[in-house]
Each structure stands twice: as structure tokens, then as C-alpha cells.
Write an enzyme that holds these catalytic residues in place. Sequence first.
Site, PDB file in Angstrom:
ATOM      1  N   LYS A 265      40.368  42.780  51.294  1.00  0.00           N
ATOM      2  CA  LYS A 265      38.920  42.976  51.123  1.00  0.00           C
ATOM      3  C   LYS A 265      38.117  41.998  51.979  1.00  0.00           C
ATOM      4  O   LYS A 265      37.075  42.368  52.524  1.00  0.00           O
ATOM      5  CB  LYS A 265      38.543  42.837  49.646  1.00  0.00           C
ATOM      6  CG  LYS A 265      39.154  43.914  48.763  1.00  0.00           C
ATOM      7  CD  LYS A 265      38.792  43.711  47.308  1.00  0.00           C
ATOM      8  CE  LYS A 265      39.607  44.626  46.412  1.00  0.00           C
ATOM      9  NZ  LYS A 265      41.048  44.264  46.396  1.00  0.00           N
ATOM     10  N   CYS A 382      41.994  45.721  39.625  1.00  0.00           N
ATOM     11  CA  CYS A 382      42.888  46.864  39.864  1.00  0.00           C
ATOM     12  C   CYS A 382      43.567  47.252  38.554  1.00  0.00           C
ATOM     13  O   CYS A 382      44.780  47.410  38.495  1.00  0.00           O
ATOM     14  CB  CYS A 382      43.904  46.554  40.959  1.00  0.00           C
ATOM     15  SG  CYS A 382      44.956  45.136  40.627  1.00  0.00           S
TER      16      CYS A 382
END
EC number: 2.1.1.176
Length: 448
Positions: A265, A382
Site C-alpha cells: 500500500k 484484511c
Amino acid sequence: MKSFQLREAIVDLLVRIEQDSGYSHLLIDHEIRTRDISPKDEALMTEIVYGTIQHKLTIDYYLESFVDRKKKLKLWVRMLLRMSLYQMQFLDKVPDHAIIHEAVEIAKHRGHKGIASLVNGVLRSVQRKGVPDTAKIKDDTKRLAIETSHPEWLVKRWKNMYGFQLTRSMCYANLERKPLSVRVQPLKISREAIMEELAELGFETRKSDFSEQGVIVDEGNILHTRLFEEGYVTIQDQSSMLVTEMLNADSGMTVLDACSAPGGKVTHTAEKMRDEGTIVAYDLHAKKAKQIQKKADQLDLTIINAKAADARELQELHDKETFDRILIDAPCSGFGVIRGKPDIKYNKQEEDIEHLAKIQAEILNSVAPLLKKDGLLIYSTCTVDKMENEDLVKRFLANNPEFQVDNTFFEELPDKVQTSPGVSEIGLQLFPHSFSTDGFFLTRLKRV
């Protein structure tokens, strides 16, 4: 590598994963790097190891009918039976008689005649009688847990959160292979050029709807191409790409990534910023911080400064209201990535979720004051557990009135996502079955 040697290596791997609660993907990668394994054998090893772990509880349920419960099996024998039964029930590449013959040979090599006889007897009984029918399990929750090899407590927990049908869809999706997706480095090459080159190499690809940098690879191993080796693309799930897309970081901004490893990210963020501005990336472990920096170097990104620090202590390193954008991709139970890391569903307990939610709340409360007024903060995980996601954010907002959910977040989501069942007033919960991505939660908060 000969077939016998390959399958014996698989038994060793399964034993290590079971004994040490090791991560299968890391142990498989190590095995492939240290042994001379052909691409064909590499694919078969990965298939059998992942498949055996993915279906472990189902396989054990089948074995109960053929192995005397009083008989204490050595761990390697149980792993040999599991992997053999997996091949017999879930693969059709090798005939049963060949699987049984090889299992008996491994049992002779590693054990003695008695063990070889037991393995032969069990597998031939399975071949002759077939496995027990799970439809006979009357309790819906238990049956779903056995059929999809999820711990019963986890199925119950999801059922209480989302209802039986959504839980069923999620459990079955976790058994399916997820398409590989990659992120293009747009400062080096365009998405169109990547897709053209891959097409020439015989790959089947399509554009991602989640990111203008995303490419889904339906057919072909991109790890063996120059595009991957030279940093033109990086492996990243579409859900993870969406997190960075929704961060809305632009050139010249000052950005904080509080829990950055493994670095997908933060490097995506640097690309979105056209490598102009400042990004400070932290991870608790110095080794992982170095890996983030290495990833940035591979992608020719210069604005990332990766360091080791506890995200809960960043106020000691930065003044309040320092950052234009903050990303908190919090450490979590990982129940959204079971398809790629099947060990997760067996290695976590409910108390682990409670412990993690406490840490997540501490990180959010500690990092949020570092955001400038009118700045944006993305909180993501997640996982699919409400305690770590929606419930946690609700509590934070109740205690911090200067923050609110940024309503423009919902307007900026991809069109196909805006009407998905995972959208709530708090944020977006992506389920693994909805778009063939990881299960992911994300929301965007604004300081007002």
C-alpha cells in the site's frame, strides 16, 4: 525431482506446518528456493500442500470412519493419510491406485511394515467404500464447518454477525482459488503496455475495476517475466489496491503509513503521489521496515522513509496535526485472506480477536491526533470480523467527535461496489465471494 521424493518432501512440509503452526506460503517458498524443483513439480507441491491444509477438517472427518480412534498415529502418518486422501477426493490428475502405491512406499521408507499395512488398509477402504456423506450431519452450522473445513466456533461467529447464507457463501469462497492481480508501476509503464506484452507472451489478463493500475491475470505465471523481475508490476490483491485508491493522496502531500509491512500500500501511495512529497512508513520490526525500503527501491520510488516503531507510540516521534493523509492498515486476525493463507483459520481463537481489537483501538486512538484538520484517515484490515472493523470504528467515533466518516468515500467507491451488501454507514466490508478479492474492511475518516 522424482514423484516419490516430491511427495515425501510434501509430507515433511505438512508436518512442519502442523507442528510449528508455520505459515504454509513461507515454508513452500523456502522449500522451492532450497531444492531443485521444476516449475511443474512446484505447481504440484503447492497444489497438494495448500489443498491438504485448506480441506484439513473435511479430510479428518472422512478419516474418522476408517482409522480406529484409539490408535494414536504419528504425525507424519496422519499427514501422509491426509495428503493421499486429498488427492483421491479433490484431484483427478493421478489415479487412486498410483496415489495408494506411492503412500505405501513412503510409509515403508519412513516407518515399518505395520505402518505401511495400516496406510494401505485405510486408503483401500476409502477407495472401496467411499467417504461418509456430510449430508447426514443434521446441524447446519456443524455441517457447513465440516464441508468447508472451517472451525465450528468461527462459522457460528460469522453466522451471528451476517446470517447463515452469507456465511455459507464466504466459507465456500474460501475454498476457491482467487485470481492473481498485479499493480502496474505507472511512472515506468502504462497498464495498456503491460497487458499488450503479457498477451504476446500468451497470458490472459483483464483490467481491474478497483484500481486504474490493477491487472487481473487469469492465465500465466507472471513471476517468471521481466515485468515482475524489473519492477514494472508488483503482486497485490485488488482489495488492497482499493485502500490506497480511497486514501486520495496527491503530489506534495505529507503521508503517514502507520503499519506498513509488507509495503504494497505504501509503494502504491508513492505511485499515486507521482513520487513527489513525503511518506513516512512504520513497522514494529526493523527487518520488515528494511523490506519496505527494499520494495520501494525495486519500484524506483524515492519519497518513502521506512522506519521501525510501534504505531501506538508515534506521538513521541511526530507532532499532532502533522499529516495530510494517514493510513492505518491495522494488524488483524487475517480472516479475509484464508484463500491464500489457509493455516489462519486453524491457528486463531476468539480470544485472539479480542486481543487484536484492543491493539487496533490503541493504534487508532494514538495515531489519529497526528492528522491535520480537514485531513483524511483510512482505517483498514484484511478481516471480516465486526469486532475488528465496524464496531471498533463506531466506538472511536463516539469518543472522538472531531472525527467523522467522510461521506464522499461512498461516492468514490467503484460503481460495482457501491451497491454491495458490505456497504454500511461506517464503511465497506468486502467479502471474499462478492468480487473474488480478499475479504477486506475499509473506511475513510475526516478530521473536522
